[in-house]
Motif scaffolding. Structure first.
Motif, PDB file in Angstrom:
ATOM      1  N   ASN A 178       0.773  -1.155  -0.117  1.00 34.23           N
ATOM      2  CA  ASN A 178       0.071  -0.018  -0.166  1.00 34.23           C
ATOM      3  C   ASN A 178       0.897   1.275   0.090  1.00 34.23           C
ATOM      4  O   ASN A 178       0.264   2.268  -0.007  1.00 34.23           O
ATOM      5  CB  ASN A 178      -0.921  -0.026   1.265  1.00 34.23           C
ATOM      6  CG  ASN A 178      -1.998  -1.121   1.060  1.00 34.23           C
ATOM      7  OD1 ASN A 178      -2.761  -1.014   0.183  1.00 34.23           O
ATOM      8  ND2 ASN A 178      -2.013  -2.040   2.056  1.00 34.23           N
ATOM      9  N   ASN A 224      -3.736   7.708   3.050  1.00 35.62           N
ATOM     10  CA  ASN A 224      -3.531   6.814   1.827  1.00 35.62           C
ATOM     11  C   ASN A 224      -4.581   7.498   0.951  1.00 35.62           C
ATOM     12  O   ASN A 224      -5.762   7.752   1.101  1.00 35.62           O
ATOM     13  CB  ASN A 224      -4.172   5.520   1.863  1.00 35.62           C
ATOM     14  CG  ASN A 224      -3.999   4.504   1.008  1.00 35.62           C
ATOM     15  OD1 ASN A 224      -4.534   4.878  -0.129  1.00 35.62           O
ATOM     16  ND2 ASN A 224      -3.493   3.121   1.052  1.00 35.62           N
ATOM     17  N   ASP A 284       0.509   4.283  -2.283  1.00 43.75           N
ATOM     18  CA  ASP A 284      -0.836   5.139  -2.591  1.00 43.75           C
ATOM     19  C   ASP A 284      -0.702   6.094  -1.405  1.00 43.75           C
ATOM     20  O   ASP A 284      -1.711   7.047  -1.162  1.00 43.75           O
ATOM     21  CB  ASP A 284      -2.155   4.282  -2.364  1.00 43.75           C
ATOM     22  CG  ASP A 284      -2.399   3.345  -3.551  1.00 43.75           C
ATOM     23  OD1 ASP A 284      -1.971   3.736  -4.565  1.00 43.75           O
ATOM     24  OD2 ASP A 284      -2.642   2.160  -3.555  1.00 43.75           O
ATOM     25  N   VAL A 285       0.242   5.934  -0.491  1.00 47.35           N
ATOM     26  CA  VAL A 285       0.477   6.856   0.676  1.00 47.35           C
ATOM     27  C   VAL A 285       0.969   8.175   0.286  1.00 47.35           C
ATOM     28  O   VAL A 285       2.165   8.077  -0.519  1.00 47.35           O
ATOM     29  CB  VAL A 285       1.414   6.211   1.750  1.00 47.35           C
ATOM     30  CG1 VAL A 285       1.476   7.169   2.776  1.00 47.35           C
ATOM     31  CG2 VAL A 285       0.462   4.880   2.312  1.00 47.35           C
TER      32      VAL A 285
END
Length: 344
Positions: free
Chosen positions: A108, A296, A111-112
């Motif tokens: 992830n 995010n 997307d941060v």
């Protein structure tokens, strides 16, 4: 070798393997207790256990205490993942207590927002939630509705303003923002102290804790307080007509970070926990439950929740992180100057 000895050695080996597997399938983390820990379990801990089959042991410890434990246990740390809200990860990373994080191991991470993952390679874990500090106000009585930090100095609000002591973390950030819009910076807090004196002369009051803020709004005709978005939500759940707005000059932010502890054997599992913490699902859950701002970019929030947090590319542009290390180095002197200013 006798048969019994062979069985003994085989049994011992099996026990050692079993013990190692059990250790590898368990991680220890800290959480902050109360409603936060309840949300932590619902949004991250329980989904992580269901997904991985691992167990998560939770030690209730706020940032300063958790950091003290981490330092004391440097040679044999108990935590696999440690959470901070006061910037302790900066010093912990410098002291080698945290492991650098390879962003490619976090599905992830891409997307941060950049500001929330800027120093992974140095050992500073990603921010997975933000406590945004702005203006908490009574939506029925505050007229006009505040939009700026400078509105705190408006005569329209005079004796309806609640200030929070800077011994409170949120109070400190609110004061530093007032100091900044008054012309000060972290090397000069006198403009902020002068502004506080003016506010007190006009009838503002100082409280020390969150429940006191609620009391002022509920019983004593408070209109505005410089405080956090999550507490505005708490007041609204208590039935008070309270709203939250980010001041147009910027939004002081308390970064809540999730960090990989050095010297632990099961870092791959710990990284999976960190990865889940920065997932859009986990962050949307935290925003829904506590009104913490997500980091995010893929998080999707309802209009109602989005109104209470710093949300989206535009929302996070105004976030300001005052240097936590500098705050800590000056805290005692600033508190002393503050106490002399508010002494009546």
């Amino acid at each position: 070798m006798k048969t019994s000895a062979k069985f003994y050695i085989a049994g011992l080996s099996a026990l050692m393997v079993s013990t190692a597997l059990a250790q590898a399938e368990t991680i220890t983390i800290n959480s902050f207790g109360g409603a936060y820990e309840e949300a932590h379990r619902e949004c991250i801990i329980t989904p992580f256990e269901k997904k991985t089959g691992a167990s998560v042991q939770v030690v209730t410890a706020y940032s300063a205490d958790a950091f003290a434990q981490l330092r004391a246990q440097k040679e044999a740390p108990q935590f696999d993942v440690i959470h901070f809200s006061g910037g302790q990860e900066i010093v912990a990373a410098q002291e080698g207590l945290l492991s650098p994080i390879d962003a490619s191991k976090l599905s992830n991470a891409g997307d941060v927002y950049d500001f929330a993952k800027a120093n992974l390679a140095k050992g500073e874990g990603p921010a997975y939630s933000i406590a945004a500090i702005g203006l908490v106000y009574n939506s029925q009585t505050a007229d006009p509705k505040p939009t700026s930090w400078k509105d705190l100095l408006s005569e329209a609000y005079s004796d309806h303003i609640v200030l929070t002591d800077i011994s409170n973390g949120y109070g400190m950030l609110g004061f530093l923002m007032l100091n900044q819009v008054s012309g000060g910076d972290l090397d000069n807090i006198q403009p902020g102290l002068d502004a506080i004196k003016t506010l007190l002369d006009n009838g503002a009051i100082v409280v020390s804790t969150s429940p006191e803020i609620q009391q002022e709004f509920a019983q004593n005709d408070a209109w505005i307080a410089a405080y956090a978005s999550d507490y505005a939500y708490t007041l609204r759940k208590a039935g008070l007509p309270v709203a939250f707005v980010q001041g147009q000059e910027g939004t002081p932010a308390s970064f809540i970070t999730t960090n990989l502890v050095a010297g632990r054997p099961n870092q791959d599992l710990a990284l999976q926990f960190i990865d889940m913490s920065i997932s859009p699902e986990a962050q949307a859950c935290f925003a829904e439950k506590l009104r913490y701002s997500p980091t995010n970019s893929k998080v999707e929030l309802s209009d109602e929740v989005a109104a209470d947090v710093a949300y989206g590319e535009e929302g996070v542009k105004g976030l300001i992180r005052f240097d936590p290390v500098k705050i800590e180095a000056n805290r005692a002197a600033w508190v002393d100057a503050w106490n002399r200013t508010i002494a009546r």
